[in-house]
Every structure is written in C-alpha cells, then in structure tokens.
Scaffold this active site. Structure first.
Site, mmCIF file in Angstrom:
data_model
loop_
_atom_site.group_PDB
_atom_site.id
_atom_site.type_symbol
_atom_site.label_atom_id
_atom_site.label_comp_id
_atom_site.label_asym_id
_atom_site.label_seq_id
_atom_site.Cartn_x
_atom_site.Cartn_y
_atom_site.Cartn_z
ATOM 1 N N TRP A 102 2.829 6.833 -1.295
ATOM 2 C CA TRP A 102 3.560 7.078 -0.044
ATOM 3 C C TRP A 102 5.046 7.215 -0.292
ATOM 4 C CZ3 TRP A 102 0.552 9.102 3.162
ATOM 5 C CH2 TRP A 102 -0.757 8.670 3.322
ATOM 6 N N ASP A 169 9.705 1.685 4.721
ATOM 7 C CA ASP A 169 8.393 2.050 5.251
ATOM 8 C C ASP A 169 7.526 0.790 5.204
ATOM 9 O OD1 ASP A 169 5.819 2.918 5.714
ATOM 10 O OD2 ASP A 169 5.808 4.467 4.158
ATOM 11 N N LYS A 193 -2.324 0.754 10.669
ATOM 12 C CA LYS A 193 -2.656 -0.210 9.611
ATOM 13 C C LYS A 193 -2.698 -1.630 10.175
ATOM 14 C CE LYS A 193 -2.503 3.186 6.617
ATOM 15 N NZ LYS A 193 -1.258 3.739 6.131
HETATM 16 C C1 LIG Z 1 -0.731 5.119 5.644
HETATM 17 C C2 LIG Z 1 0.659 5.093 5.173
HETATM 18 C C3 LIG Z 1 1.533 6.160 5.429
HETATM 19 C C4 LIG Z 1 1.119 7.416 6.143
HETATM 20 O O1 LIG Z 1 0.963 7.173 7.482
HETATM 21 P P1 LIG Z 1 0.605 8.332 8.527
HETATM 22 O O2 LIG Z 1 0.745 7.622 9.822
HETATM 23 O O3 LIG Z 1 -0.783 8.783 8.217
HETATM 24 O O4 LIG Z 1 1.582 9.430 8.363
HETATM 25 C C5 LIG Z 1 2.835 6.030 4.986
HETATM 26 N N1 LIG Z 1 3.264 4.944 4.327
HETATM 27 C C6 LIG Z 1 2.437 3.907 4.061
HETATM 28 C C7 LIG Z 1 2.966 2.720 3.321
HETATM 29 C C8 LIG Z 1 1.119 3.949 4.481
HETATM 30 O O5 LIG Z 1 0.292 2.923 4.219
#
Ligand SMILES: *Cc1c(COP(=O)(O)O)cnc(C)c1O
Length: 356
Positions: A102, A169, A193
């Site tokens: 990511w 993030d 998540k």
């Molecule tokens: C799942 C995830 C993403 C991507 O998320 P989307 O909502 O599908 O764009 C980005 N960063 C991390 C750390 C993730 O676990």
C-alpha cells in the site's frame, strides 16, 4: 451459524452494527423511511454526519485541537493522490517510507505530482519488517507512512519525530491502539478494515495544513472544499457513514480506544504465543514489528496445508488464507473480533499438532 471471520477487508464488524444497520435500512429512527431513501440534507442524516465526525475526533483525542474529520468516497486509494495534490508544492518534494504494497501504491501516485524521495524500503526482504533508521529531508512538504501493513502483518510501533508534516495511512489499525494522534497532520483510513463497510474513507486533517500549496485543485479532490462544506460537498456515502457511526459508538461504549487496545493486545498475544510455541507454525514478520491487527503466519511443513485448511473450515473459520504475495495464512483480528473466536483458531492449531 455465524462464522469466525478473519477476512482482511472488507471485514468483521460488531454484530450489533450489522443489526442496527439492518434496522435503519428498513425504518430509520422510526421515521417510516429507510436511511437509503432520505435526503443527505435531511435533519436526521445531518445529525449522523455531525456525530460521526465529532465522535471520530473525540475517540482520537483530537477534539478542539484544530482538526477536522471528513468522510469521503474513493477509498484510501484516492487519498494516495489527494495528499500530494493538497500538500506538495509546485517544484516541491515529498518523502515516503516504503513498508509494503500500500505504501508502494501511495508512492506511485505521489510521483505524478513531483519529486518523491523514498527514505527507506524493506522491499528487498519482502516487507517482513518496518524500516527504522532513515532521515527525512528537512525541506520535504510532508512525510508519508503506513501505520499497519495489512498484507505483510507488520506495524509501526513508533513514528519519527520531525518538523515535516506527518501523513499516515491508518486504514488497517485506526481506532485499535492509543497513540498521540496530534503528532499527525493527516490521518486517513478506508472504512472497511476496522470501522465500517466499504465506501467511506475517514480523513482527519489539521486545519492549518490545508489550502496552502498554491496548486489549482479540482473541487472533489480539495480538502479545503470538503472541510468548508462540513463533509457534504456532494452526496456523501450515506450508508457507510451511518454504519461507521454505529461502530464508533460501539467503541465508545466499550470504553474507547484504551479498552479496545487492551483486548486487541490480549488477542494478539494469544495467537502469537501459539504460533511461537507450536512447531508446525512460524510467524511471517519479524517479531519486533508484528502487527496486532493482521497476524501473518506459515506452516513449517507445507505438506500439512490440506489437513489444516480442512480443519479450520470445519471449525467455522472464514477468510484465513494469506495474501498471494506472502502465502500461508493471515488472521485479521480487528477490533470486533472476539477473543473467543481467536481461541477457536488456536484450538485448531493445537488439534493439528495432535493429528499429524
Ligand atoms: C486496504 C488498504 C488500502 C486500500 O484501501 P481502499 O479503500 O481499497 O482504497 C490502503 N492502505 C492500507 C494500509 C490498506 O490496508
């Protein structure tokens, strides 16, 4: 029977969130209307958005500290480009920590906007650890990191002290542990998540950082416009925001992040202890960087794969296979996973040891 859901995302949510969401789809607030058919400008929904934004800040300890919470569309992936669009100056540069897939995806977007310095990377070791010794260029417009690497099962246990604005993030560990959240200038997290259904992204942003880079920014990508419109610049993802609010209320009722973190630590300890004790298993990430949210592990002898897979499926477990880039298994033990469910997995691991 309800499964023990170890899926990495979209993923488990509290059962009461499912139930209350279902109720709201049929009859929201006893209004005789579904939440799916009311105006996002209605009094009832504006109250949902206001409470969700305020509660997100409250749980993070950022109330009254110059932060705004937004619920946007586009997933965490859209933030990969909104961050450089809003923070990187013309001719400026950004600094990134490459700790996983990511992070790499975020770097790819930043490169479209300007010079992007990768301060450190653990790619050579297939991201089994989080790089620690690196320097952040003092003239960078911001530094971007990923607090929890969902795919590889590693987690940052501390964050760099820097004068450069810090962007994180937190998609897969938001609301899971106590941190000094005021060290960050932007925090973002896709809901699916640890917070709600797919479709909403929480963005927590320090007011003083926005609207300063001199770029012309398309409205939908401009944090300043979303803040000014109280996160209602256009029709927001109404239902994901509502379900996220239900999860935030659930966290608050449990006693906030401190209480949830205590349980998360107990769950992670239970599972990692078994991985380390049981000769049939080994962890996939280095010990000091192990994630408390995504536990990645492998069978020491792949010949046991078929037997183990059959056993955990029979125990009512779902979503355990690891990401293809790691293999093995990944147990995502987000906030709403109970310790009883983790015990079911540990029992299966012990049963395998006896069976082979
Ligand atoms: C799942 C995830 C993403 C991507 O998320 P989307 O909502 O599908 O764009 C980005 N960063 C991390 C750390 C993730 O676990």
């Amino acid at each position: 029977m309800k499964k023990h859901n170890y899926s990495a995302g979209p993923s488990i949510l509290p059962q009461e969130v499912f139930e209350k969401s279902a109720e709201a789809i049929l009859n929201f607030n006893n209004s005789g209307l579904s939440i799916l058919e009311i105006s996002h400008r209605s009094k009832d929904f504006v109250a949902v958005m206001d409470e969700a934004r305020a509660l997100a800040l409250e749980l993070l300890g950022l109330e009254g500290k110059g932060y705004q919470a937004l619920f946007l569309g586009g997933g965490a992936s859209l933030e990969f480009l909104m961050v450089p669009y809003n923070l990187m100056k013309e001719g400026g540069k950004a600094a990134y920590l490459d700790s996983g897939t990511w992070a790499t995806a975020a770097i790819k977007e930043a490169k479209l906007f300007g010079e992007t310095v990768i301060v450190a990377s653990s790619k050579e070791d297939n991201y089994t650890y989080v790089p620690k010794d690196y320097e952040i260029p003092a003239d960078a417009d911001y530094f971007h990191c990923t607090s929890n690497n969902t795919i590889f099962g590693t987690q940052m246990k501390s964050f760099p002290k820097t004068n450069v604005p810090l962007v994180c993030d937190m998609s897969s560990d938001i609301f899971s542990r106590q941190l000094d959240f005021s060290q960050f200038d932007i925090i973002y997290a896709g809901a699916q998540k640890n917070m709600g259904p797919a479709g909403a992204t929480l963005v927590v942003i320090k007011e003083e950082i926005i609207g300063k880079n001199g770029r012309a920014i398309p409205s939908m990508l401009d944090y300043a416009k979303h803040v000014k419109a109280d996160s209602m610049f256009n029709t927001p993802p109404v239902f994901p925001v509502y379900a996220s609010l239900l999860t935030l209320r659930w966290i608050k009722e449990k006693g906030g992040i401190a209480a949830v973190e205590k349980l998360n630590n107990a769950k992670a300890e239970l599972l990692y202890n078994e991985i380390d004790r049981n000769p049939l298993f080994k962890g996939a990430a280095v010990e000091e960087d192990r994630s408390n949210m995504n536990v990645t592990f492998l069978l020491t002898n792949p010949e046991h794969t078929e037997t183990f897979d059959k056993m955990w499926k029979e125990a009512g477990i779902s979503g355990l296979p690891g990401h293809r880039s790691v293999g093995g298994y990944r147990a995502s033990i987000y906030n709403s996973m109970s310790i009883e469910s983790v015990q079911v997995l540990v029992d299966v691991m012990q049963a395998l040891e006896k069976a082979v």
